[in-house]
Motif scaffolding. Sequence first.
Motif, PDB file in Angstrom:
ATOM      1  N   GLN A  57       0.805  -1.219   0.000  1.00  0.00           N
ATOM      2  CA  GLN A  57       0.000   0.000   0.000  1.00  0.00           C
ATOM      3  C   GLN A  57       0.843   1.277   0.000  1.00  0.00           C
ATOM      4  N   ASN A  58       2.026   1.239   0.642  1.00  0.00           N
ATOM      5  CA  ASN A  58       2.760   2.481   0.899  1.00  0.00           C
ATOM      6  C   ASN A  58       4.177   2.519   0.358  1.00  0.00           C
ATOM      7  N   GLY A  59       4.750   1.390  -0.037  1.00  0.00           N
ATOM      8  CA  GLY A  59       6.075   1.390  -0.630  1.00  0.00           C
ATOM      9  C   GLY A  59       7.212   1.337   0.365  1.00  0.00           C
ATOM     10  N   ILE A  60       8.358   1.934  -0.010  1.00  0.00           N
ATOM     11  CA  ILE A  60       9.582   1.752   0.783  1.00  0.00           C
ATOM     12  C   ILE A  60       9.573   2.503   2.098  1.00  0.00           C
ATOM     13  N   VAL A  61       8.560   3.351   2.327  1.00  0.00           N
ATOM     14  CA  VAL A  61       8.458   3.969   3.654  1.00  0.00           C
ATOM     15  C   VAL A  61       8.323   2.901   4.735  1.00  0.00           C
ATOM     16  N   THR A  62       7.860   1.712   4.334  1.00  0.00           N
ATOM     17  CA  THR A  62       7.768   0.576   5.265  1.00  0.00           C
ATOM     18  C   THR A  62       9.119   0.291   5.901  1.00  0.00           C
ATOM     19  N   TRP A  63      10.190   0.424   5.102  1.00  0.00           N
ATOM     20  CA  TRP A  63      11.526   0.140   5.638  1.00  0.00           C
ATOM     21  C   TRP A  63      11.883   1.101   6.766  1.00  0.00           C
ATOM     22  N   PHE A  64      11.482   2.358   6.643  1.00  0.00           N
ATOM     23  CA  PHE A  64      11.756   3.322   7.712  1.00  0.00           C
ATOM     24  C   PHE A  64      10.923   3.013   8.951  1.00  0.00           C
ATOM     25  N   ILE A  65       9.636   2.738   8.750  1.00  0.00           N
ATOM     26  CA  ILE A  65       8.722   2.540   9.879  1.00  0.00           C
ATOM     27  C   ILE A  65       9.031   1.251  10.629  1.00  0.00           C
ATOM     28  N   PHE A  66       9.228   0.159   9.896  1.00  0.00           N
ATOM     29  CA  PHE A  66       9.427  -1.143  10.529  1.00  0.00           C
ATOM     30  C   PHE A  66      10.878  -1.622  10.497  1.00  0.00           C
ATOM     31  N   GLY A  67      11.768  -0.831   9.932  1.00  0.00           N
ATOM     32  CA  GLY A  67      13.165  -1.235   9.827  1.00  0.00           C
ATOM     33  C   GLY A  67      14.120  -0.253  10.451  1.00  0.00           C
ATOM     34  N   PHE A  68      14.390   0.849   9.751  1.00  0.00           N
ATOM     35  CA  PHE A  68      15.424   1.798  10.153  1.00  0.00           C
ATOM     36  C   PHE A  68      15.253   2.293  11.584  1.00  0.00           C
ATOM     37  N   PHE A  69      14.036   2.694  11.947  1.00  0.00           N
ATOM     38  CA  PHE A  69      13.806   3.197  13.301  1.00  0.00           C
ATOM     39  C   PHE A  69      14.149   2.138  14.357  1.00  0.00           C
ATOM     40  N   TYR A  70      13.844   0.890  14.036  1.00  0.00           N
ATOM     41  CA  TYR A  70      14.110  -0.190  14.992  1.00  0.00           C
ATOM     42  C   TYR A  70      15.595  -0.525  15.075  1.00  0.00           C
ATOM     43  N   TYR A  71      16.335  -0.361  13.972  1.00  0.00           N
ATOM     44  CA  TYR A  71      17.783  -0.566  14.047  1.00  0.00           C
ATOM     45  C   TYR A  71      18.402   0.439  15.015  1.00  0.00           C
ATOM     46  N   ILE A 218       9.278   6.782  17.748  1.00  0.00           N
ATOM     47  CA  ILE A 218       9.098   6.662  19.198  1.00  0.00           C
ATOM     48  C   ILE A 218       8.550   5.282  19.544  1.00  0.00           C
ATOM     49  N   ILE A 219       7.603   4.806  18.737  1.00  0.00           N
ATOM     50  CA  ILE A 219       7.061   3.462  18.986  1.00  0.00           C
ATOM     51  C   ILE A 219       8.175   2.423  18.921  1.00  0.00           C
ATOM     52  N   SER A 220       9.163   2.637  18.043  1.00  0.00           N
ATOM     53  CA  SER A 220      10.270   1.681  17.940  1.00  0.00           C
ATOM     54  C   SER A 220      11.046   1.577  19.249  1.00  0.00           C
ATOM     55  N   MET A 221      10.963   2.619  20.069  1.00  0.00           N
ATOM     56  CA  MET A 221      11.652   2.587  21.358  1.00  0.00           C
ATOM     57  C   MET A 221      10.969   1.656  22.351  1.00  0.00           C
TER      58      MET A 221
END
Length: 434
Positions: A57-71, A218-221
């Motif tokens: 639905q949203n593209g590569i922003v998924t990587w930031f939301i569920f990836g980069f922030f969590y790294y 913040i949620i990734s925290m």
Amino acid sequence: MVIYLLIILLVGFTYSSHKSNRDYMFSSRKITLPSFIATFVTTWYGGILEVGRFTYQNGIVTWFIFGFFYYISAFLFLKFLSYKIHNNNIDTIPEYFHKYFGYSSGVIASFIILLISSPAPYLMIFSTIFTYVYDISYFYSLLIGIFFSVSYIILGGFKSIIRTDKIQFILMYFGFIIVFINLYMNFGGIAFLKNNLPHEHLSPISKLPIGYILSWSIISMITFIDPNIYQRIYTAKDKKTIKSGVLLSILFWIIFDFLTVSVGLYAAAIIPQESLTHSPYLMISDIVLSPTLKIIFLISLLSIVMSTIDSFTFTSAITIAKEIKNHKTSIFNTRVGLIVTSFTSLIIAASFTHVIDIWYIFGSIGASCLLIPFIKILYKPKTRIHYPLATLLIPGILCIIWIYMKNPLGIDCLYVGVLTSIVMNFYSYRIKPS
């Protein structure tokens, strides 16, 4: 798939011996590096179908939301909190609140941890996969998911989880590598995606509000207060295992996120919106994989989900066991907790439509209530807090009200909750006299 489920059950039951309560619950705090990485990585990815849907639905922003922030959050956790957790002889997060905030606050913390660590979202995903393959009801699929993911924990505890995680670690990568290679060979690489995807799918901002995207930072925290992450840090053999384990796990996350987001992008480029009737991952496997390879990919998806269900159910059970005051053993109370968690997760799973809603709501409440106080406890243990219950509850209550009001003024509920928590914690602490 049935053979896979039976093998996982057999492995879980075979390695079911334990020497003591602590061995059953924490593997006597002797987890080695391979075991640490396998259980750390597999536990992280239970929401796999939601990643596919969100990417579609949203593209590569998924990587930031569920990836980069969590790294980033995992690295900060390693740097500033992990060694403190490992050094302290406190085996769960609520125990900190019992010790420093008082009994009632500890109970509240346990309840919030149960929200964060509910296996319900992952049972929902298991059921989606299972009902896609077999003609059975959603509810029966939930029961099957609980049985094959939880039953062996009753006997084997944490060791059984680690044994099965090692198998599931291999399968999760194997399945996605297969589907990625087939997509690349059949459709091409970046040029194909550029020519067949909407422009916003390849933009890091996408069509989502920037405030919503940043709220996930913040949620990734929630990594800081995730009881599964806490348990793995606490049970690691030594600090070297923790450092190498977390850093290598982040590397494995990056590799796996590349695979999952890429497959989701291919699905968005290949499957028209009006034709999407199931998960993009499930539908893309129909298109590009042979029947044999599709079975392997479906088993890969089940491995990802089941490795999270058992871990989340177990940490929830331990949380419940710690609050039971009787003359029974910790193992007995944990087994009671497994039953209670299984039952409540069924109710939660039946109450939501999308997994991401559970993550967002429970994650926002959990971060609002526990994130700031827990960090404060770890760094300033020799402090006294005034109005501990209010300090825990008010940020969470305001967060819930903000969610109910559908984020008025365009301000995300998480900002309201965490900011309130920061203010309340700043004014409610004072240093004890020496």
